[in-house]
Design a protein around this motif. Structure first.
Motif: not given
Length: 402
Positions: A219-220, A222-224, A272-273
């Motif tokens: 997730t990090s 991909q989003t941060s 992260t989102y």
């Protein structure tokens, strides 16, 4: 009775250490091969306090590969386990095909039984998978007579496991190649290099963490946007500075880099989102305690770092351990009377000055910490010579199960 000796399992037991990163690994550029988006650096902790023990047995009488973790049978078909097994067997076959006369080819077709035990909480953010996979690969290599560079195989089990293949201070070089052949661990300094360095593990929670490292990293990545900036622009310089600080035994530089890198890693988790929260209120109290302690003395005597979990790992020098442990017991009053609160290396009792208590000025948090493990820098994996220590019996089954 020649048949009996033929069926007697070939059994090897080894132990491997936990490592705690001071420059963090977070994020992969290749999920399957476990190739990181940045290099990292860790300290190997002593196995007298924290270790994984693994026994591997092979026998022609075994019907299938099997594995037991902490007394419970687990799924041997897990892809990461299979990667390690496949790679060790491939190297063993290669050695045999290259005509190594020392290699007993009979055992290569035999199934394996694996039994592994951690003497610390599993999946609580204490690098259990690193010690576990390092131990697995090291033991399998002994059983199948595989020699040479093993950190690349351990990496395919758990990224940080590659760093547990060595003692002392270890860097994991991210590498550039797509096949991961240059993504390996390398010792920066041996465990004897900095004898005054001490490590205190403050266990705030021994429970399983709410978000596992693997899914958290995905997730990090991909989003941060902060994670991307960290990997490309911050970590390369920090790696150079950290290696220099270790080699010079410069505690102030080592400590500041360690804390800043821990903070930035957790900032990427917040960036992260949706955000990931590994630290809890106890973790935040520990951070305040460390900074106020250092400020009181006007120098950096303590450093904290947090992996993907709420437990703090404190680095300090030997002479500061007694007072800091006393401060921990004062501001995190334990449930017990101190008996089992402190585990590991013995620590002298000292009185805490009123001046220091006032300077720290935190409201005590009863039962905030479960216990503290006192340890130091230690060696890499090793073979256990005593056959009575095998976790598997002569029948190839665990001596103890849950």
């Amino acid at each position: 009775m020649p048949g009996d000796s033929m069926d007697k399992p070939n059994t090897v037991t080894c132990t491997a250490p936990v490592n705690i990163a001071v420059i963090k690994y977070w994020g992969k550029r290749n999920e399957e091969l476990i190739l990181p988006i940045n290099s990292s650096l860790s300290v190997t902790l002593h196995q007298d306090q924290l270790k994984t023990t693994t026994t591997v047995a092979t026998s022609r009488s075994f019907q299938e590969d099997r594995i037991w973790l902490n007394g419970k049978e687990e799924d041997i078909t897990h892809p990461r386990l299979q990667s390690c097994l496949r790679e060790i067997r491939r190297l063993a076959r290669k050695r045999r095909n290259d005509g190594d006369p020392a290699l007993d080819s009979k055992g290569l077709s035999h199934k394996v039984h694996i039994c592994s035990v951690n003497d610390f909480p599993t999946a609580a953010g204490l690098a259990s998978s690193a010690a576990g996979f390092a131990c697995l690969v090291y033991t399998l290599a002994r059983v199948f007579a595989v020699e040479g560079e093993l950190s690349g195989i351990a990496r395919q089990g758990s990224g940080s496991a590659c760093r547990s293949m060595y003692g002392g201070f270890v860097q994991w070089i991210m590498g550039q190649k797509d096949d991961g052949k240059d993504s390996l661990a390398q010792q920066v300094a041996p465990e004897t290099h900095w004898p005054e360095l001490r490590v205190l593990v403050l266990v705030a929670s021994a429970e399983r963490k709410p978000v596992g490292s693997t899914s958290g990293m995905q997730t990090s990545v991909q989003t941060s946007r902060l994670l991307k900036h960290r990997a490309e622009s911050v970590v390369p310089g920090r790696m150079v500075e950290m290696i220099e600080a270790v080699q010079r035994k410069d505690f102030a530089a080592f400590a500041e880099l360690t804390m800043k890198d821990s903070n930035q890693f957790h900032a990427t988790c917040l960036d992260t989102y949706p955000p990931i929260f590994y630290l809890n209120s106890v973790s935040q109290q520990v951070i305040k305690l460390v900074h106020r302690y250092n400020r009181h003395y006007g120098e950096t005597r303590l450093a904290y770092t947090f992996d993907a979990g709420p437990n703090a790992v404190i680095y300090t020098l030997q002479q500061h351990v007694p007072e800091f442990v006393q401060a921990v017991q004062h501001f995190f009053p334990p449930e017990t009377n101190g008996g089992q609160f402190l585990k590991g290396l013995p620590v002298d009792g000292v009185a805490l000055s009123e001046e220091l208590k006032q300077a720290i000025g935190l409201e005590p948090l009863p039962k905030g910490l479960s216990y503290v493990i006192s340890t130091k820098v230690g060696p890499g994996p090793c073979v256990v010579e005593d056959p009575t220590q095998h976790l598997l019996g002569s029948d190839g089954l665990p001596k103890k199960t849950v």
